[in-house]
Design an enzyme around this catalytic site. Structure first.
Site, mmCIF file in Angstrom:
data_model
loop_
_atom_site.group_PDB
_atom_site.id
_atom_site.type_symbol
_atom_site.label_atom_id
_atom_site.label_comp_id
_atom_site.label_asym_id
_atom_site.label_seq_id
_atom_site.Cartn_x
_atom_site.Cartn_y
_atom_site.Cartn_z
ATOM 1 N N CYS A 2 -4.120 62.135 -50.593
ATOM 2 C CA CYS A 2 -3.790 60.740 -50.360
ATOM 3 C C CYS A 2 -2.297 60.602 -50.098
ATOM 4 O O CYS A 2 -1.479 61.267 -50.725
ATOM 5 C CB CYS A 2 -4.186 59.832 -51.514
ATOM 6 N N ARG A 27 -2.569 64.356 -45.548
ATOM 7 C CA ARG A 27 -2.932 64.324 -46.958
ATOM 8 C C ARG A 27 -4.244 63.587 -47.209
ATOM 9 O O ARG A 27 -4.758 63.593 -48.335
ATOM 10 C CB ARG A 27 -1.820 63.661 -47.770
ATOM 11 N N TRP A 73 -7.888 60.099 -49.173
ATOM 12 C CA TRP A 73 -8.868 61.176 -49.237
ATOM 13 C C TRP A 73 -9.809 60.806 -50.384
ATOM 14 O O TRP A 73 -9.417 60.741 -51.539
ATOM 15 C CB TRP A 73 -8.199 62.523 -49.505
ATOM 16 N N ASN A 99 -2.658 57.608 -55.942
ATOM 17 C CA ASN A 99 -3.048 58.971 -55.607
ATOM 18 C C ASN A 99 -3.357 59.679 -56.913
ATOM 19 O O ASN A 99 -2.543 59.650 -57.841
ATOM 20 C CB ASN A 99 -1.905 59.678 -54.867
ATOM 21 N N GLY A 100 -4.524 60.309 -57.011
ATOM 22 C CA GLY A 100 -4.908 60.993 -58.239
ATOM 23 C C GLY A 100 -6.327 60.638 -58.629
ATOM 24 O O GLY A 100 -7.081 60.035 -57.856
ATOM 25 N N GLU A 484 -9.551 85.354 -45.899
ATOM 26 C CA GLU A 484 -8.753 84.318 -45.241
ATOM 27 C C GLU A 484 -9.294 84.013 -43.847
ATOM 28 O O GLU A 484 -9.343 82.853 -43.427
ATOM 29 C CB GLU A 484 -7.290 84.753 -45.167
ATOM 30 N N LYS A 488 -10.576 80.334 -42.569
ATOM 31 C CA LYS A 488 -10.043 79.656 -41.388
ATOM 32 C C LYS A 488 -11.175 79.196 -40.481
ATOM 33 O O LYS A 488 -11.173 78.076 -39.972
ATOM 34 C CB LYS A 488 -9.124 80.590 -40.599
ATOM 35 N N GLU A 491 -13.190 76.215 -42.098
ATOM 36 C CA GLU A 491 -12.558 74.917 -42.292
ATOM 37 C C GLU A 491 -12.245 74.195 -40.993
ATOM 38 O O GLU A 491 -12.218 72.962 -40.979
ATOM 39 C CB GLU A 491 -11.307 75.036 -43.169
ATOM 40 N N HIS A 507 -25.448 96.506 -50.250
ATOM 41 C CA HIS A 507 -26.008 96.097 -51.538
ATOM 42 C C HIS A 507 -26.631 94.708 -51.474
ATOM 43 O O HIS A 507 -26.636 93.986 -52.460
ATOM 44 C CB HIS A 507 -24.931 96.163 -52.622
ATOM 45 N N LYS A 604 -4.602 68.246 -46.968
ATOM 46 C CA LYS A 604 -3.597 69.201 -47.402
ATOM 47 C C LYS A 604 -2.964 68.710 -48.697
ATOM 48 O O LYS A 604 -3.039 67.547 -49.043
ATOM 49 C CB LYS A 604 -2.527 69.359 -46.317
#
Length: 609
Positions: A2, A27, A73, A99-100, A484, A488, A491, A507, A604
């Site tokens: 946010c 954000r 967000w 925000n939170g 990684e 990528k 996302e 396995h 982010k």
């Protein structure tokens, strides 16, 4: 997560607030809104969608000298007009942005409803406006104190009062708040990205600190100080980042821009940190003497998402070069398992923003238990940097795209520097030190070489863009690269991808191999090359296409697609291999028409649990 912005001064607040939200949209981008003080009270305009959608619902000519704004967000309540911030109390006197996460919001909502309150949204945040309105305190600051004393959880919050519209009150616990100082004006934001065009001086609030802000200045105090009689006000610090770093320029999106900036970013990370006299690293920010380095018996690296995978890469480097045990762990799990904190272990907290809540909480837990912890962050004045007090600044520059690119690469480089320093105070030879110093200095040009093969990588990405699932596999130093790379792809393209150690395929996961499922094999030219080639044969025997990301010379026909990178020192190859996978994910997502910088459901700087 946010983005929040506040302004009070002599200018029209609306353009500053909306511009600030635009710069904070990475954000959160589920909804957006503004509240501005006018002659008839506080006017709120908000909508589900992006900041561009908000611009369309703000009336032409709307103005006011003070206001607050928010880009969301979603945590509690779906993205919608009614759940967008700012929120008002029923009388419309008080407005807040938050925000939170308020963990006891359900109990508070039930209590307010039982007392006759009519809650207009499904959010946890709205209860703050009601609690502020119900406080009997004489000042807005003390009303905010009263409200926040009743909540559990995290917050970065700004409140305004229609009866005193030129005054804003901000407070933080766990979610960042920054004050920006101007000429007869003040700004507030959750990130300096919103401030860089308007000020060069900032104040970072600490946890459980509250600020009262007017056009004339600011006053800070602690949350448990009614009336704010014991000032915590301190001098401002210089804001270093220039606004040009936040501009897209001629690039199609920020992810592409940030990938192309990687050679320069690595050069900045290395500058002044390589010691040719002793063929070692010079890490003044870590603040440890050679004797203290020698006393370290273990290294534990903590991070979330890409920072965690960078930690895995770093742990492998540290074990190879320093010959001491090292491992990485998700910071989000660390504090919940009542960890044993060892005074002879060096803990490394890794975070691009320096505000990742789970990582910051792990730092608090470590310090409470007497652990030695350093930060590895990209924002020098961030909460993790301030809490650790020592560490390594990444020098990657601002990163706007949600997907980490240059920050991940610089994390790998910074951890290689730490591994080199740890190794050279132990048993790593001068010859190996020279080899690695030269290898690090070569990384920027190697990255430039990879970026030069973009067209070939894009062609391979387009060929496999129709796949619904992919495997990414690697061994030892290739394993965090595979993780990684899979992240990528997931996302930004929304293609399902899973990473496995190459040895683990037999396995169980090998049962999923078929002609429609490509496997991306991370294939460094090291002593495990033959074993990795054997894994490729197992996949091909079951009809699976194989894409190799490699710095090795492969025989013809071994794989169905090859992404080649320049040969690097074997310990540093994961850095270059990772950049190639960034380009692969990027072009596959572009082929699918995805919105690169703002992938769905993500944001982010994760400042909530």
């Amino acid at each position: 997560m946010c983005g929040i912005v506040g302004y009070t001064g002599s200018k029209n607040a609306i353009p500053l607030l909306v511009e600030g939200l635009h710069r904070l949209e990475y954000r959160g981008y589920d909804s957006a809104g503004v509240a501005v003080a006018g002659p008839d009270g506080i006017g709120v305009h908000k909508t589900a969608g992006r900041v561009a959608d908000l611009r369309r619902v703000i009336p032409d000519g709307l103005s006011g000298a003070a206001g607050i704004a928010h880009t969301r967000w979603a945590t509690h309540g779906e993205p919608s007009d009614r759940n967008a911030h700012p929120h008002l109390d029923p009388a419309g006197r008080f407005a807040i942005v938050h925000n939170g996460v308020l963990e006891n919001s359900d109990a508070l909502r039930k209590r307010l409803t039982a007392d006759g309150a009519d809650l207009a949204s499904d959010t946890d945040s709205e209860v703050l406006a009601h609690l502020i309105a119900r406080s009997g305190a004489s000042t807005l600051a003390d009303r905010v104190r009263d409200a926040l004393s009743q909540v559990e959880g995290t917050y970065g919050v700004i409140a305004m009062d229609a009866e005193n519209p030129g005054e804003l009150v901000a407070a933080r616990r766990g979610s960042p708040i920054v004050l920006g100082l101007g000429e007869r004006e003040m700004l507030i934001a959750s990130d300096t990205a919103a401030l860089v065009r308007f000020t060069e001086k900032v104040i970072y609030l600490e946890d459980d600190e509250l600020a009262t802000v007017t056009a004339e200045g600011y006053h800070t105090s602690t949350m448990n100080d009614p009336g704010g009689t014991r000032s915590t006000t301190r001098p401002p610090t210089a804001l270093e980042a220039g606004s040009i770093d936040y501009e897209l320029g001629e690039h199609p999106d920020f992810m592409f821009k940030e990938m192309t900036e990687q050679p320069d970013a690595v050069d900045r990370c290395l500058r002044g940190r390589l010691d040719r006299r002793f063929m070692s690293a010079r890490l003044d920010g870590v603040g440890l003497t050679p004797r203290e380095y020698q006393q370290i018996r273990r290294v534990k690296l903590l991070g979330c998402g890409s920072a965690y995978y960078a930690g895995q890469l770093g742990a492998e480097l540290i074990e190879q070069l320093a010959r001491i045990p090292a491992d990485a762990e998700p910071a989000s799990e660390f504090r919940y398992r009542n960890p044993v904190v060892d005074p002879e272990t060096l803990y490394v907290a890794i975070s691009q923003s320096g505000e990742t809540l789970d990582t910051l909480a792990a730092v608090h837990e470590l310090k409470r238990k007497g652990g030695r912890v350093i930060g590895l962050v990209n924002v020098v004045s961030s909460s993790i940097a301030r809490e650790c007090g020592s560490g390594l600044f990444l020098h990657a520059g601002p990163e706007i795209s949600v997907a980490a690119t240059k920050s991940f690469t610089n994390m790998g480089v910074a951890l290689a520097l730490l591994a080199l320093e740890l190794g050279r105070v132990r048993d790593l030879s001068m010859a190996d030190g020279r080899r690695l110093v030269d290898g690090l200095l070569a990384v920027p040009s190697q990255l430039t070489g990879i970026l030069g093969t973009e067209a070939a990588i894009a062609e391979i990405a387009r060929k496999y863009a129709g796949a619904e699932h992919m495997f990414f596999v690697g061994r030892v130093r290739g394993w965090p690269v595979a993780r990684e790379g899979a992240q990528k792809l997931k996302e930004i393209s929304y293609v399902h991808a899973e990473a496995y150690q190459a040895s683990e395929l037999k396995h169980g996961p090998l049962a999923l191999i078929n002609p429609e499922m490509p496997t991306v094999v991370v294939l460094p030219d090291d002593d495990l090359l033959a074993k990795n080639l054997s894994t490729i044969e197992e996949i091909k025997a079951r009809g699976g296409p194989v894409i190799a990301v490699t710095d090795a010379d492969l025989p013809p026909g071994v794989v169905t697609g090859v992404i080649r990178v320049p040969r690097a020192e074997r310990e540093l190859a994961p850095i270059t291999l990772s950049v190639a996978l960034q380009l692969f994910a990027y072009h596959l997502a572009k082929t699918l028409g995805r919105e690169i910088d703002r992938p769905r459901n993500l944001a982010k700087s994760v400042t909530v649990e």
